[in-house]
Scaffold this motif. Structure first.
Motif, PDB file in Angstrom:
ATOM      1  N   LEU A 137     -68.926  31.011  32.653  1.00  0.00           N
ATOM      2  CA  LEU A 137     -70.137  30.419  32.303  1.00  0.00           C
ATOM      3  C   LEU A 137     -70.068  29.358  31.256  1.00  0.00           C
ATOM      4  O   LEU A 137     -70.674  28.168  31.328  1.00  0.00           O
ATOM      5  N   ALA A 138     -68.849  29.464  30.409  1.00  0.00           N
ATOM      6  CA  ALA A 138     -68.564  28.242  29.488  1.00  0.00           C
ATOM      7  C   ALA A 138     -68.744  26.819  30.059  1.00  0.00           C
ATOM      8  O   ALA A 138     -69.438  26.063  29.869  1.00  0.00           O
ATOM      9  N   PRO A 139     -67.786  26.640  30.957  1.00  0.00           N
ATOM     10  CA  PRO A 139     -67.706  25.289  31.712  1.00  0.00           C
ATOM     11  C   PRO A 139     -68.956  25.034  32.410  1.00  0.00           C
ATOM     12  O   PRO A 139     -69.146  23.574  32.398  1.00  0.00           O
ATOM     13  N   PHE A 140     -69.571  25.821  33.080  1.00  0.00           N
ATOM     14  CA  PHE A 140     -70.901  25.468  33.663  1.00  0.00           C
ATOM     15  C   PHE A 140     -71.916  25.039  32.727  1.00  0.00           C
ATOM     16  O   PHE A 140     -72.611  23.981  32.824  1.00  0.00           O
ATOM     17  N   MET A 141     -72.043  25.637  31.422  1.00  0.00           N
ATOM     18  CA  MET A 141     -73.076  25.359  30.514  1.00  0.00           C
ATOM     19  C   MET A 141     -72.682  24.119  29.850  1.00  0.00           C
ATOM     20  O   MET A 141     -73.622  23.271  29.604  1.00  0.00           O
TER      21      MET A 141
ATOM     22  N   ALA B 286     -71.211  21.655  31.250  1.00  0.00           N
ATOM     23  CA  ALA B 286     -71.472  20.591  32.453  1.00  0.00           C
ATOM     24  C   ALA B 286     -72.943  20.284  32.394  1.00  0.00           C
ATOM     25  O   ALA B 286     -73.299  19.154  32.693  1.00  0.00           O
ATOM     26  N   ALA B 287     -73.509  21.486  32.291  1.00  0.00           N
ATOM     27  CA  ALA B 287     -75.176  21.229  32.553  1.00  0.00           C
ATOM     28  C   ALA B 287     -75.577  20.318  31.089  1.00  0.00           C
ATOM     29  O   ALA B 287     -76.472  19.572  31.323  1.00  0.00           O
ATOM     30  N   HIS B 288     -75.021  20.683  30.081  1.00  0.00           N
ATOM     31  CA  HIS B 288     -75.359  20.058  29.004  1.00  0.00           C
ATOM     32  C   HIS B 288     -74.926  18.529  28.940  1.00  0.00           C
ATOM     33  O   HIS B 288     -75.899  17.465  28.689  1.00  0.00           O
ATOM     34  N   LEU B 289     -73.840  18.272  29.452  1.00  0.00           N
ATOM     35  CA  LEU B 289     -73.513  16.610  29.572  1.00  0.00           C
ATOM     36  C   LEU B 289     -74.379  16.074  30.928  1.00  0.00           C
ATOM     37  O   LEU B 289     -74.756  14.888  30.526  1.00  0.00           O
ATOM     38  N   LEU B 290     -74.751  16.723  31.723  1.00  0.00           N
ATOM     39  CA  LEU B 290     -75.492  16.163  32.664  1.00  0.00           C
ATOM     40  C   LEU B 290     -77.024  15.847  32.276  1.00  0.00           C
ATOM     41  O   LEU B 290     -77.481  14.676  32.535  1.00  0.00           O
ATOM     42  N   HIS B 291     -77.319  16.947  31.556  1.00  0.00           N
ATOM     43  CA  HIS B 291     -78.702  16.598  30.791  1.00  0.00           C
ATOM     44  C   HIS B 291     -78.718  15.258  29.859  1.00  0.00           C
ATOM     45  O   HIS B 291     -79.465  14.466  29.942  1.00  0.00           O
ATOM     46  N   ILE B 292     -77.805  15.394  28.998  1.00  0.00           N
ATOM     47  CA  ILE B 292     -77.544  13.821  28.165  1.00  0.00           C
ATOM     48  C   ILE B 292     -77.307  12.603  29.206  1.00  0.00           C
ATOM     49  O   ILE B 292     -77.885  11.714  28.636  1.00  0.00           O
TER      50      ILE B 292
END
Length: 104
Positions: A81-85, A87-93
């Motif tokens: 879960l940690a790297p996926f979240m 990565a999702a945060h970086l994608l959003h930014i």
């Protein structure tokens, strides 16, 4: 070990949000959701937009630690879960940054 994964990933997400707040162009509202063509569909106040992912991640991870701490699969789940979240945060930014650059 599991607590270290949670702590490290949450610290990373909040640092990313803080850095994004400093680096993103000035805007009162930032996009929160993007459609299939990566166009924003709605926005939120700046701090809410930047802190939503880290706060949701914190709630999920802390709940997993508290309620499933005896389950050996919880550690594996948090490691995934940690790297996926993050990565999702970086994608959003990234999408926020791209949208703001296209507007100027």
């Amino acid at each position: 070990m599991t607590e270290a994964i949670v702590t490290t990933s949450l610290i990373a997400m909040f640092v990313i949000a803080f850095a994004a707040n400093l680096r993103l162009p000035e805007a009162d509202n930032l996009p929160m959701h993007f459609n299939i063509r990566f166009r924003p569909t709605w926005s939120a106040p700046r701090l809410i937009a930047l802190l939503t992912m880290p706060l949701i991640t914190a709630i999920i991870m802390i709940c997993l630690l508290v309620f499933e701490s005896g389950n050996p699969e919880t550690a594996t789940g948090l490691k995934v879960l940690a790297p996926f979240m993050i990565a999702a945060h970086l994608l959003h930014i990234y999408l926020i940054s791209r949208h703001l650059k296209n507007q100027s």
